[in-house]
Design a protein around this motif. Structure first.
Motif, PDB file in Angstrom:
ATOM      1  N   LEU A 271       0.831  -1.202   0.000  1.00 22.18           N
ATOM      2  CA  LEU A 271       0.000   0.000   0.000  1.00 22.18           C
ATOM      3  C   LEU A 271       0.864   1.250   0.000  1.00 22.18           C
ATOM      4  N   PHE A 272       1.810   1.301   0.929  1.00 17.17           N
ATOM      5  CA  PHE A 272       2.723   2.434   1.029  1.00 17.17           C
ATOM      6  C   PHE A 272       4.101   1.919   1.428  1.00 17.17           C
ATOM      7  N   GLY A 273       5.101   2.718   1.170  1.00 18.67           N
ATOM      8  CA  GLY A 273       6.466   2.379   1.512  1.00 18.67           C
ATOM      9  C   GLY A 273       7.416   3.316   0.803  1.00 18.67           C
ATOM     10  N   LEU A 274       8.693   3.128   1.046  1.00 15.53           N
ATOM     11  CA  LEU A 274       9.719   3.947   0.417  1.00 15.53           C
ATOM     12  C   LEU A 274      10.610   3.050  -0.431  1.00 15.53           C
ATOM     13  N   PRO A 275      10.432   3.062  -1.762  1.00 14.65           N
ATOM     14  CA  PRO A 275      11.276   2.233  -2.609  1.00 14.65           C
ATOM     15  C   PRO A 275      12.751   2.585  -2.449  1.00 14.65           C
ATOM     16  N   ASN A 276      13.559   1.583  -2.218  1.00 11.29           N
ATOM     17  CA  ASN A 276      14.999   1.752  -2.050  1.00 11.29           C
ATOM     18  C   ASN A 276      15.668   0.973  -3.174  1.00 11.29           C
ATOM     19  N   GLU A 277      15.870   1.661  -4.309  1.00 14.21           N
ATOM     20  CA  GLU A 277      16.381   0.967  -5.487  1.00 14.21           C
ATOM     21  C   GLU A 277      17.826   0.515  -5.293  1.00 14.21           C
ATOM     22  N   LYS A 278      18.583   1.260  -4.509  1.00  9.86           N
ATOM     23  CA  LYS A 278      19.978   0.897  -4.284  1.00  9.86           C
ATOM     24  C   LYS A 278      20.091  -0.430  -3.554  1.00  9.86           C
ATOM     25  N   GLU A 279      19.215  -0.662  -2.576  1.00  9.18           N
ATOM     26  CA  GLU A 279      19.243  -1.900  -1.800  1.00  9.18           C
ATOM     27  C   GLU A 279      18.296  -2.957  -2.349  1.00  9.18           C
ATOM     28  N   GLY A 280      17.468  -2.592  -3.325  1.00  7.88           N
ATOM     29  CA  GLY A 280      16.547  -3.554  -3.901  1.00  7.88           C
ATOM     30  C   GLY A 280      15.439  -3.978  -2.953  1.00  7.88           C
ATOM     31  N   THR A 282      11.720  -2.283  -0.502  1.00  9.42           N
ATOM     32  CA  THR A 282      10.836  -1.176  -0.149  1.00  9.42           C
ATOM     33  C   THR A 282      10.839  -1.027   1.358  1.00  9.42           C
ATOM     34  N   ASP A 283      11.375   0.067   1.837  1.00  9.74           N
ATOM     35  CA  ASP A 283      11.486   0.298   3.273  1.00  9.74           C
ATOM     36  C   ASP A 283      10.140   0.729   3.850  1.00  9.74           C
ATOM     37  N   TYR A 284       9.908   0.350   5.106  1.00 14.69           N
ATOM     38  CA  TYR A 284       8.704   0.739   5.849  1.00 14.69           C
ATOM     39  C   TYR A 284       7.424   0.376   5.090  1.00 14.69           C
ATOM     40  N   ALA A 285       7.436  -0.778   4.439  1.00 14.19           N
ATOM     41  CA  ALA A 285       6.308  -1.177   3.597  1.00 14.19           C
ATOM     42  C   ALA A 285       5.108  -1.601   4.438  1.00 14.19           C
ATOM     43  N   ILE A 286       3.944  -1.134   4.043  1.00 11.56           N
ATOM     44  CA  ILE A 286       2.673  -1.597   4.604  1.00 11.56           C
ATOM     45  C   ILE A 286       2.040  -2.489   3.539  1.00 11.56           C
ATOM     46  N   GLN A 287       1.900  -3.769   3.827  1.00 14.29           N
ATOM     47  CA  GLN A 287       1.519  -4.740   2.805  1.00 14.29           C
ATOM     48  C   GLN A 287       0.298  -5.555   3.216  1.00 14.29           C
ATOM     49  N   ILE A 288      -0.397  -6.049   2.177  1.00 14.36           N
ATOM     50  CA  ILE A 288      -1.484  -7.014   2.356  1.00 14.36           C
ATOM     51  C   ILE A 288      -1.021  -8.311   1.703  1.00 14.36           C
ATOM     52  N   PRO A 289      -0.854  -9.389   2.456  1.00 14.22           N
ATOM     53  CA  PRO A 289      -0.308 -10.628   1.902  1.00 14.22           C
ATOM     54  C   PRO A 289      -1.127 -11.152   0.720  1.00 14.22           C
TER      55      PRO A 289
END
Length: 453
Positions: A271-280, A282-289
């Motif tokens: 749903l939301f998060g911070l894509p971190n392309e360098k590390e491959g 998504t940081d702080y991701a809020i997800q629905i399995p």
């Protein structure tokens, strides 16, 4: 920044400004057709004047939007030669005819009947005036047809062959009706309906709040709210179909949209998060399995390809990821406001619209240009999501750019941005002025009497 990056920003600025106005005019002219039809159907009754007022006011807005769309479109097309000569050199055998068809059919049709539509009231019969409005509306839709056909072909190329690195047409039907074209065209036409509908609703609500509303204002507001309340669910459905098509033909774009870094079955929806392309990741991701697989492939255990499957051939993740969420978020807000407005209209059927809650009217004013926000966000997802290619999977963007000095490109970019900001402020200011000081017709304008010689 180098010339390549600056040229991309410059083209993005030009097309971002240009797309604002066709997004309005494509559907706005169909609203004008409806206003004209209702005027004819109610002729001889008090309601007829209201429909005439609605047509008269929104024709002026259409003319203003159409003019800015034409001017900015010409400026944008120059950049094919100035900044991106490699595009027409390699793809011109396909892009050139499609752009030519748009001019020869759509633009000439619009130009031929626009004068009658704008200045024919009282000078030609109502039937001819309606026909002219209908032809202009058809022309705007036909223009979208050809432009989106070319853009869709660049996304999902078909019906071509390459000779010495240049693209040549083999099957024009396959080129025009390429795999993503029907979904992209439908999505765009519905987006235009929402953009024009919320513009009409917002300006009409402003007139009600300012006390400058006429009967035409009330009829336009009721029409717009009803239209957007019907269209927004259709747009959500079309968006789902478009997503399925994109998953099939552009899986790297879908991986960037959803922030899926590694191929997996039953992928979670972020749903939301911070894509971190360098590390491959998504940081702080809020997800629905497993929800991404369910929504994207309609199968809870479907395998979705990750960005790791496209090394060096996937788009930058953050702008695509966030652009998609802005578009969807604005769509959900449109749905809520449209249905709220429709419910309030239903409760007050037969009553004057001045009784609508001020909170609703203020919200509609705030949503006046919401269609622009959703359109730009979706356009960025589409175009950035195609990178690093101009023709998806076949022709890289970096191979088409002209090698101008970066300073020269930066200078023209600043000039473009300055002019566009001024034009945009002027455009919104003129619409606001017209809404607050509009002069509405009270009777049909009689043709001028012939002068004696």
């Amino acid at each position: 920044m180098d010339a390549f990056t600056l040229s991309r920003i410059q083209f993005a600025a030009n097309i971002s400004f240009h797309i604002l106005f066709p997004t309005i005019t494509i559907a706005l002219c169909w609203f004008l057709v409806f206003f004209r039809l209702r005027h004819g159907a109610t002729r001889g009754t008090p309601a007829a004047l209201g429909w005439e007022q609605a047509y008269y006011f929104w024709t002026k807005v259409f003319a203003l939007s159409f003019a800015l769309g034409v001017v900015s479109g010409i400026t944008m097309s120059f950049q094919f030669g100035t900044n991106w000569p490699g595009f027409m050199e390699q793809v011109g055998n396909i892009a050139g005819p499609l752009l030519g068809y748009e001019v020869l059919t759509a633009f000439f049709l619009e130009a031929s009947f626009l004068g009658i539509m704008l200045f024919g009231r009282g000078r030609v019969s109502d039937r001819v005036h309606l026909a002219a409005t209908l032809m202009v509306a058809f022309g705007t839709t036909l223009s979208a047809f050809w432009i989106l056909s070319l853009n869709s072909w660049m996304q999902t190329p078909a019906g071509y062959e390459t000779i010495d690195g240049k693209f040549h047409a083999v099957d024009w039907l396959a080129i025009v009706f390429n795999p993503s074209f029907p979904y992209r065209l439908g999505h765009k036409l519905l987006a235009s309906a929402l953009t024009a509908g919320f513009l009409i609703a917002g300006v009409s609500a402003w007139q009600l709040l300012k006390g400058t509303a006429t009967d035409g204002t009330r009829k336009a507001l009721r029409t717009a709210i009803t239209a957007v309340a019907i269209v927004i669910p259709l747009q959500i459905f079309m968006g789902d179909l478009h997503g399925l098509n994109t998953l099939e033909h552009q899986p790297a774009k879908i991986a960037a949209i959803e922030g899926i870094w590694h191929t997996e079955k039953g992928a979670a929806l972020t749903l939301f998060g911070l894509p971190n392309e360098k590390e491959g990741r998504t940081d702080y991701a809020i997800q629905i399995p497993k929800a991404a697989s369910l929504i994207l492939a309609h199968d809870i255990d479907a395998e979705l390809k990750g960005l790791n499957d496209f090394p060096g051939a996937h788009p930058p993740v953050a702008p695509v990821f966030w652009g998609f969420r802005v578009m969807v978020g604005m769509g959900m807000l449109m749905l809520a406001v449209a249905w709220w407005g429709a419910f309030m209209l239903w409760r007050r059927r037969g009553q004057d619209l001045s009784t609508l809650p001020r909170l609703l009217l203020g919200t509609l004013v705030g949503m006046t240009f919401s269609g622009w926000v959703a359109t730009l966000a979706g356009w960025y997802v589409t175009e950035i999501g195609r990178q690093p290619f101009l023709v998806y999977g076949l022709f890289r963007t970096a191979d088409a750019v002209a090698q101008h000095p970066p300073g020269m490109v930066a200078g023209t970019l600043v000039a473009y941005l300055t002019v566009y900001v001024l034009l945009l402020v002027a455009y919104i200011g003129v619409i606001k002025y017209m809404a607050e000081h509009s002069t509405m017709p009270t009777a049909a304008v009689a043709p001028p009497a012939p002068q004696a010689i």
